[in-house]
Structures are given as structure tokens and as C-alpha cells.
Design a protein around this motif. Structure first.
Motif, PDB file in Angstrom:
ATOM      1  N   GLU A 116      16.903 -20.100   7.165  1.00 29.97           N
ATOM      2  CA  GLU A 116      16.977 -18.902   7.998  1.00 29.97           C
ATOM      3  C   GLU A 116      15.563 -18.515   8.404  1.00 29.97           C
ATOM      4  OE1 GLU A 116      19.579 -17.114   8.986  1.00 29.97           O
ATOM      5  OE2 GLU A 116      21.207 -18.040   7.843  1.00 29.97           O
ATOM      6  N   LEU A 117      15.389 -18.114   9.651  1.00 33.57           N
ATOM      7  CA  LEU A 117      14.095 -17.643  10.131  1.00 33.57           C
ATOM      8  C   LEU A 117      14.217 -16.160  10.458  1.00 33.57           C
ATOM      9  CD1 LEU A 117      11.190 -18.066  11.092  1.00 33.57           C
ATOM     10  CD2 LEU A 117      12.114 -18.819  13.303  1.00 33.57           C
ATOM     11  N   THR A 118      13.365 -15.340   9.853  1.00 33.72           N
ATOM     12  CA  THR A 118      13.429 -13.889  10.061  1.00 33.72           C
ATOM     13  C   THR A 118      12.529 -13.458  11.215  1.00 33.72           C
ATOM     14  OG1 THR A 118      11.560 -13.205   8.664  1.00 33.72           O
ATOM     15  CG2 THR A 118      13.648 -13.696   7.556  1.00 33.72           C
ATOM     16  N   ASP A 119      12.639 -12.190  11.563  1.00 37.11           N
ATOM     17  CA  ASP A 119      11.726 -11.593  12.525  1.00 37.11           C
ATOM     18  C   ASP A 119      10.354 -11.392  11.881  1.00 37.11           C
ATOM     19  OD1 ASP A 119      13.675 -11.411  14.487  1.00 37.11           O
ATOM     20  OD2 ASP A 119      14.320  -9.408  13.860  1.00 37.11           O
ATOM     21  N   VAL A 120       9.389 -11.012  12.705  1.00 35.09           N
ATOM     22  CA  VAL A 120       8.068 -10.659  12.189  1.00 35.09           C
ATOM     23  C   VAL A 120       8.162  -9.340  11.432  1.00 35.09           C
ATOM     24  CG1 VAL A 120       6.887 -11.925  14.007  1.00 35.09           C
ATOM     25  CG2 VAL A 120       7.483  -9.521  14.372  1.00 35.09           C
ATOM     26  N   LEU A 121       7.071  -8.912  10.803  1.00 35.24           N
ATOM     27  CA  LEU A 121       7.127  -7.784   9.876  1.00 35.24           C
ATOM     28  C   LEU A 121       7.185  -6.416  10.556  1.00 35.24           C
ATOM     29  CD1 LEU A 121       4.555  -8.991   7.193  1.00 35.24           C
ATOM     30  CD2 LEU A 121       6.997  -9.500   7.391  1.00 35.24           C
ATOM     31  N   GLY A 122       6.671  -6.323  11.773  1.00 36.26           N
ATOM     32  CA  GLY A 122       6.626  -5.023  12.421  1.00 36.26           C
ATOM     33  C   GLY A 122       7.478  -4.970  13.669  1.00 36.26           C
ATOM     34  N   PRO A 123       7.544  -3.785  14.283  1.00 39.31           N
ATOM     35  CA  PRO A 123       6.896  -2.533  13.861  1.00 39.31           C
ATOM     36  C   PRO A 123       7.606  -1.877  12.684  1.00 39.31           C
ATOM     37  CG  PRO A 123       8.209  -2.169  15.843  1.00 39.31           C
ATOM     38  CD  PRO A 123       8.264  -3.642  15.578  1.00 39.31           C
ATOM     39  N   HIS A 124       6.832  -1.092  11.919  1.00 39.07           N
ATOM     40  CA  HIS A 124       7.402  -0.446  10.737  1.00 39.07           C
ATOM     41  C   HIS A 124       6.474   0.675  10.282  1.00 39.07           C
ATOM     42  CE1 HIS A 124       9.060   0.095   6.686  1.00 39.07           C
ATOM     43  NE2 HIS A 124      10.116  -0.548   7.106  1.00 39.07           N
ATOM     44  N   PRO A 125       7.025   1.787   9.753  1.00 43.14           N
ATOM     45  CA  PRO A 125       6.172   2.872   9.254  1.00 43.14           C
ATOM     46  C   PRO A 125       5.175   2.432   8.188  1.00 43.14           C
ATOM     47  CG  PRO A 125       8.441   3.624   9.445  1.00 43.14           C
ATOM     48  CD  PRO A 125       8.458   2.150   9.710  1.00 43.14           C
ATOM     49  N   LEU A 126       5.547   1.444   7.369  1.00 41.57           N
ATOM     50  CA  LEU A 126       4.620   0.981   6.344  1.00 41.57           C
ATOM     51  C   LEU A 126       3.372   0.332   6.950  1.00 41.57           C
ATOM     52  CD1 LEU A 126       6.946  -0.495   3.568  1.00 41.57           C
ATOM     53  CD2 LEU A 126       5.604   1.606   3.489  1.00 41.57           C
ATOM     54  N   LEU A 127       3.504  -0.231   8.147  1.00 39.66           N
ATOM     55  CA  LEU A 127       2.333  -0.802   8.800  1.00 39.66           C
ATOM     56  C   LEU A 127       1.420   0.304   9.326  1.00 39.66           C
ATOM     57  CD1 LEU A 127       3.822  -3.896  10.676  1.00 39.66           C
ATOM     58  CD2 LEU A 127       2.625  -3.798   8.480  1.00 39.66           C
ATOM     59  N   ALA A 128       2.009   1.421   9.762  1.00 38.82           N
ATOM     60  CA  ALA A 128       1.187   2.568  10.149  1.00 38.82           C
ATOM     61  C   ALA A 128       0.408   3.086   8.949  1.00 38.82           C
ATOM     62  CB  ALA A 128       2.075   3.669  10.734  1.00 38.82           C
ATOM     63  N   GLU A 129       1.059   3.112   7.795  1.00 38.45           N
ATOM     64  CA  GLU A 129       0.376   3.512   6.562  1.00 38.45           C
ATOM     65  C   GLU A 129      -0.776   2.563   6.259  1.00 38.45           C
ATOM     66  OE1 GLU A 129       1.356   2.661   2.038  1.00 38.45           O
ATOM     67  OE2 GLU A 129       2.773   4.102   2.884  1.00 38.45           O
ATOM     68  N   ALA A 130      -0.527   1.267   6.383  1.00 38.95           N
ATOM     69  CA  ALA A 130      -1.568   0.279   6.092  1.00 38.95           C
ATOM     70  C   ALA A 130      -2.750   0.420   7.049  1.00 38.95           C
ATOM     71  CB  ALA A 130      -0.978  -1.127   6.177  1.00 38.95           C
ATOM     72  N   LEU A 131      -2.472   0.649   8.330  1.00 34.15           N
ATOM     73  CA  LEU A 131      -3.546   0.854   9.300  1.00 34.15           C
ATOM     74  C   LEU A 131      -4.367   2.092   8.940  1.00 34.15           C
ATOM     75  CD1 LEU A 131      -1.447   0.097  12.489  1.00 34.15           C
ATOM     76  CD2 LEU A 131      -3.476  -1.203  11.790  1.00 34.15           C
ATOM     77  N   HIS A 132      -3.686   3.147   8.540  1.00 33.03           N
ATOM     78  CA  HIS A 132      -4.370   4.386   8.130  1.00 33.03           C
ATOM     79  C   HIS A 132      -5.307   4.101   6.959  1.00 33.03           C
ATOM     80  CE1 HIS A 132      -3.842   8.938   6.976  1.00 33.03           C
ATOM     81  NE2 HIS A 132      -5.103   8.567   7.056  1.00 33.03           N
ATOM     82  N   VAL A 133      -4.823   3.351   5.985  1.00 34.29           N
ATOM     83  CA  VAL A 133      -5.651   3.037   4.814  1.00 34.29           C
ATOM     84  C   VAL A 133      -6.882   2.238   5.215  1.00 34.29           C
ATOM     85  CG1 VAL A 133      -5.723   1.675   2.684  1.00 34.29           C
ATOM     86  CG2 VAL A 133      -3.777   3.163   3.146  1.00 34.29           C
ATOM     87  N   ARG A 134      -6.698   1.222   6.054  1.00 34.19           N
ATOM     88  CA  ARG A 134      -7.836   0.395   6.458  1.00 34.19           C
ATOM     89  C   ARG A 134      -8.869   1.224   7.239  1.00 34.19           C
ATOM     90  NH1 ARG A 134      -6.766  -2.478   2.677  1.00 34.19           N
ATOM     91  NH2 ARG A 134      -5.625  -4.447   2.856  1.00 34.19           N
ATOM     92  N   LEU A 135      -8.405   2.137   8.086  1.00 35.72           N
ATOM     93  CA  LEU A 135      -9.329   2.994   8.817  1.00 35.72           C
ATOM     94  C   LEU A 135     -10.079   3.930   7.872  1.00 35.72           C
ATOM     95  CD1 LEU A 135      -7.054   3.819  11.868  1.00 35.72           C
ATOM     96  CD2 LEU A 135      -9.310   2.731  12.026  1.00 35.72           C
TER      97      LEU A 135
END
Length: 307
Positions: free
Chosen positions: A148-167
Motif C-alpha cells: 500500500e502506498l500512502t499520501d504524503v504527511l501534510g498538510p496537518h496541524p502538527l506540521l504547523a506546530e513543527a514549523l513554529h518550533v523550528r522558527l
């Protein structure tokens, strides 16, 4: 010494805590079903020690969330034992499943012949990239393995959180809006840098809206692999009043040459944060794609405030 009825010394005995009855009792921890397909992380880009370390951290997070998970790493451009290709990893998983079945049958166990997917392939991509996803599909087809091949990981609220942390780690954003302290270098405009064309920009824009809500500053997405796109968005942000810009890579890391990111930031005249990397949310999202594909209940995933 203890006797069958208790300790001879009269010391108290630590008894196991009884399970809490009723609807408030804690749920049993989720574990991978026996014989479940492998989670195979498809890692893009040129294989390197850095990409391997990142991928290993991601699968380690996934394993910690789902004990018993068979998680493996396949590289889109891999070609040896150190960096096995996605095709090789899938073929190996299929062979191992066949061997386990034959050994169990030879030992007299009553086992059914395995069916269903051998693996669930999760692309290590934050957003869609048609060229890389075609490469993943081709590797799955070439392996001749049911996967089975899944979709990519985003978009997702957890990625917004990760971007916030990196910034915030780079000193480009407040770590917590609830705490009314200032960051002298905090950006007043964010450029989300994606790769994969217009579709990737649109997907990054969805996560960008979530990030804008967290930071209370404008966020716009741009294609890192399109000449002049980052500079154009920087000009738009400056013309609307933003003066201190930051580049936030909507990238996990291996899918792009870091030199391209640095060059784009310099051309646009803005500071840059680190790529998402092995932030815990990446491993959790990869696992969520796996459990969704199999129809099993994933661990609860919630964004947490950055502190």
C-alpha cells in the motif's frame, strides 16, 4: 524470606494495582497486530549519513508509539547494503514473510498462508511532489510486492506546530504567544518554502494558515524549486508592511539540497529556520498514515503548545 502466605518478616507486600473498572479506566495500549505489514519509510534525495540518521529517528518515534511495529527504511536513490533501495527493502520484506510462514508450517503450526499487503509505504515528504511520488510508485511496481502506498504527511496541524518550533529555535518567532515577552529578532512575515510545484505550494498554504494563526503574522508559501518565486513572495510581504522576514522550510530535509535553501534565503534577504527534520510529529504522522491504511486505531495525536 517469604512464605506462601506472605513475607516472613512481616513487611508489607506490594500488590499489583487492580484495573480501574468502568468507562474511566485507561485503555489498553495499542500494539501492532501479529503479522501486520511492515511500515516502509521511503526516503527521497541522495542517501547520506544525515538522511539515514533522520530516517532512523523517524522510525524510532513510530516504534515508540506502536510497540511491535516492523518499521524499515528504503531510499529512492539507494543502491547498496548501507542505503538499500526501496525496491530491495520491499522484496526483502516479502521474502521474510514467506520464510516465516514456511518455518511455522514445517514446525506443525496451524497457520494460514499470508495474504494482504506485505508493506505500507509512507513517503517521507511534508507535501506533494509529483516527480518524487512517481519514483516511489515505480519502485513499488518494480518490486512486484503487494504494498500500500500512502499520501504524503501534510498538510496537518502538527506540521504547523513543527514549523513554529523550528522558527522559535532560530529566534525568529515567539515560543509561546501566551507569554507576553518580546523576541528582538522575531519575524513579522513568514515565507513557507516548498518543493514540488504549484500543488505543493497550495498544500503548504493550508499549513501556512494554521501557522499564521499561531504566530499572528502573515505567512505565504512559495516554490523553492521555481526560480524567483521566493524573492517574489518576499517583495509581496514587504509591500504589505512586513519588514523582518523569515524563511521556514516546509520540508523534512532529504528531499532538497540545503545549498538551494541557503541561496534562496540570501537572495530574498531573510533569515531561515531549520527544516522540519525528525521533529516528533513527523514520526507520529508517518505512523498515522500506516495505521489508517490498515484500518487500525492510531494513537491519539494532538498539537501541543510550543513552550
Amino acid at each position: 524470606m517469604s512464605s506462601p502466605t506472605g513475607p516472613a518478616s512481616g513487611l508489607p507486600v506490594r500488590m499489583p494495582r487492580p484495573r480501574q473498572p468502568g468507562r474511566h479506566r485507561r485503555p489498553e495500549p495499542l500494539v501492532a497486530p501479529e503479522g501486520a505489514p511492515a511500515l516502509v519509510l521511503a526516503v527521497p534525495g541522495a542517501p547520506s549519513a544525515a538522511s539515514r540518521s533522520l530516517a532512523e529517528d523517524v522510525v524510532s518515534i513510530a516504534r515508540s508509539e506502536l510497540p511491535g511495529l516492523d518499521a524499515r527504511i528504503g531510499y529512492l536513490d539507494g543502491d547498496d547494503a548501507e542505503f538499500p533501495s526501496l525496491r530491495t527493502v520491499l522484496s526483502g520484506a516479502a521474502e521474510e514473510r514467506t520464510v516465516r510462514f514456511e518455518q511455522a508450517r514445517a514446525a506443525g503450526a496451524e497457520v494460514r498462508e499470508p495474504d494482504g499487503p506485505v508493506a505500507v509505504v509512507v513517503p517521507l515528504l511534508a507535501g506533494p511532489d509529483s516527480a518524487l511520488l512517481r519514483q516511489v510508485r515505480q519502485a513499488v511496481m518494480d518490486s512486484r510486492v503487494a504494498a500500500e502506498l500512502t499520501d504524503v504527511l501534510g498538510p496537518h496541524p502538527l506540521l504547523a506546530e513543527a514549523l513554529h518550533v523550528r522558527l522559535s529555535e532560530a529566534g525568529l518567532a515567539r515560543a509561546d504567544r501566551a507569554r507576553l515577552f518580546t523576541v528582538a529578532t522575531a519575524a513579522d512575515g513568514i515565507i513557507l518554502a516548498s518543493v514540488g510545484g504549484e500543488e505543493a505550494v497550495q498544500a503548504a498554504g493550508i499549513t501556512g494558515m494554521l501557522l499564521a494563526a499561531r504566530l499572528a503574522v502573515p505567512v505565504m508559501a512559495a516554490a523553492l524549486d521555481q526560480e524567483g518565486a521566493i524573492t517574489s513572495i518576499a517583495e509581496q510581504l514587504r509591500s504589505s508592511g512586513s519588514q523582518q522576514l523569515a524563511l521556514a522550510p516546509y520540508l523534512i530535509g532529504p528531499e532538497i539540497d540545503s545549498a538551494l535553501l541557503a541561496a534562496a534565503a540570501e537572495e530574498a534577504g531573510c533569515a531561515t529556520a531549520e527544516a522540519l527534520g525528525a521533529y516528533p510529529a513527523i514520526g507520529k504522522l508517518a505512523l498515522a498514515k500506516y495505521t489508517t491504511a490498515l484500518g487500525i486505531a492510531p494513537p491519539q495525536q494532538q498539537g501541543t503548545p510550543v513552550r
